[in-house]
Design a protein around this motif. Structure first.
Motif, PDB file in Angstrom:
ATOM      1  N   UNK A  55       6.271  10.934  13.810  1.00  0.00           N
ATOM      2  CA  UNK A  55       5.222  11.494  12.946  1.00  0.00           C
ATOM      3  C   UNK A  55       3.854  11.132  13.506  1.00  0.00           C
ATOM      4  N   UNK A  56       3.106  12.137  13.922  1.00  0.00           N
ATOM      5  CA  UNK A  56       1.810  11.896  14.574  1.00  0.00           C
ATOM      6  C   UNK A  56       0.661  11.716  13.582  1.00  0.00           C
ATOM      7  N   UNK A  57       0.900  11.988  12.304  1.00  0.00           N
ATOM      8  CA  UNK A  57      -0.164  11.932  11.304  1.00  0.00           C
ATOM      9  C   UNK A  57      -0.438  10.528  10.779  1.00  0.00           C
ATOM     10  N   UNK A  58       0.431   9.585  11.052  1.00  0.00           N
ATOM     11  CA  UNK A  58       0.321   8.265  10.454  1.00  0.00           C
ATOM     12  C   UNK A  58      -0.807   7.437  11.075  1.00  0.00           C
ATOM     13  N   UNK A  59      -1.391   6.597  10.231  1.00  0.00           N
ATOM     14  CA  UNK A  59      -2.407   5.653  10.700  1.00  0.00           C
ATOM     15  C   UNK A  59      -2.085   4.276  10.121  1.00  0.00           C
ATOM     16  N   UNK A  60      -2.643   3.253  10.739  1.00  0.00           N
ATOM     17  CA  UNK A  60      -2.466   1.889  10.275  1.00  0.00           C
ATOM     18  C   UNK A  60      -3.473   1.633   9.165  1.00  0.00           C
ATOM     19  N   UNK A  61      -2.975   1.334   7.964  1.00  0.00           N
ATOM     20  CA  UNK A  61      -3.832   1.074   6.806  1.00  0.00           C
ATOM     21  C   UNK A  61      -3.902  -0.434   6.585  1.00  0.00           C
ATOM     22  N   UNK A  62      -4.791  -1.097   7.323  1.00  0.00           N
ATOM     23  CA  UNK A  62      -4.857  -2.558   7.288  1.00  0.00           C
ATOM     24  C   UNK A  62      -5.254  -3.084   5.913  1.00  0.00           C
ATOM     25  N   UNK A  63      -6.113  -2.358   5.197  1.00  0.00           N
ATOM     26  CA  UNK A  63      -6.521  -2.810   3.868  1.00  0.00           C
ATOM     27  C   UNK A  63      -5.316  -2.838   2.941  1.00  0.00           C
ATOM     28  N   UNK A  64      -4.522  -1.790   2.945  1.00  0.00           N
ATOM     29  CA  UNK A  64      -3.334  -1.753   2.098  1.00  0.00           C
ATOM     30  C   UNK A  64      -2.295  -2.769   2.571  1.00  0.00           C
ATOM     31  N   UNK A  65      -2.172  -2.948   3.879  1.00  0.00           N
ATOM     32  CA  UNK A  65      -1.226  -3.935   4.408  1.00  0.00           C
ATOM     33  C   UNK A  65      -1.570  -5.323   3.885  1.00  0.00           C
ATOM     34  N   UNK A  66      -2.852  -5.645   3.838  1.00  0.00           N
ATOM     35  CA  UNK A  66      -3.276  -6.950   3.323  1.00  0.00           C
ATOM     36  C   UNK A  66      -2.913  -7.107   1.847  1.00  0.00           C
ATOM     37  N   UNK A  67      -3.121  -6.068   1.073  1.00  0.00           N
ATOM     38  CA  UNK A  67      -2.793  -6.108  -0.358  1.00  0.00           C
ATOM     39  C   UNK A  67      -1.283  -6.278  -0.551  1.00  0.00           C
ATOM     40  N   UNK A  68      -0.499  -5.553   0.216  1.00  0.00           N
ATOM     41  CA  UNK A  68       0.964  -5.663   0.089  1.00  0.00           C
ATOM     42  C   UNK A  68       1.440  -7.049   0.513  1.00  0.00           C
ATOM     43  N   UNK A  69       0.820  -7.626   1.550  1.00  0.00           N
ATOM     44  CA  UNK A  69       1.187  -8.977   1.983  1.00  0.00           C
ATOM     45  C   UNK A  69       0.896  -9.991   0.873  1.00  0.00           C
TER      46      UNK A  69
END
Length: 125
Positions: A60-74
């Protein structure tokens, strides 16, 4: 992480759990088992949400790394992990002590090649 900060995290999580209606004092073994399962399932879901924050679909070429959300999930993972420690009757000091001991075992495993599983190496922790 400074020990005082870990103590504060444990205190804040206990306060939140009590506010939600899940005090961890005086639980029976059955209630402990139930809450460990509940928190483990929630933790698993948060791990899935963390995974969805990174572009793991190589097709899937549309995906991006969402670091803000990753931090919240962590942080959500930490909430449930601290809750599990509390159900197990562990304080921030207990977690630090056991972490240090298990970390030493893991280093020993690496030092010795970790070619076989020795279930007894963690029994003294």
């Amino acid at each position: 992480m400074d020990k005082d900060k870990l103590d504060r995290i444990f205190a804040m999580q206990a306060e939140l759990n009590a506010r939600i209606g899940v005090p961890h004092e005086n639980l029976t073994d059955q209630e402990k088992a139930t809450w460990i399962l509940n928190y483990s399932r929630a933790l698993s879901q948060e791990v899935s949400e963390l995974i969805d924050s990174v572009p793991w679909k190589w097709w899937a070429k549309y995906q991006t790394f969402d670091i803000q959300n990753a931090r919240v999930e962590a942080i959500d993972i930490l909430h449930f992990l601290v809750s599990i420690f509390q159900v197990l009757g562990m304080s921030a000091d207990d977690v630090f002590e056991v972490y240090c001991k298990k970390n030493a075992v893991n280093h020993h495993r690496q030092d010795t090649g970790y070619t076989t599983k020795d279930k007894s190496d963690s029994r003294g922790i």
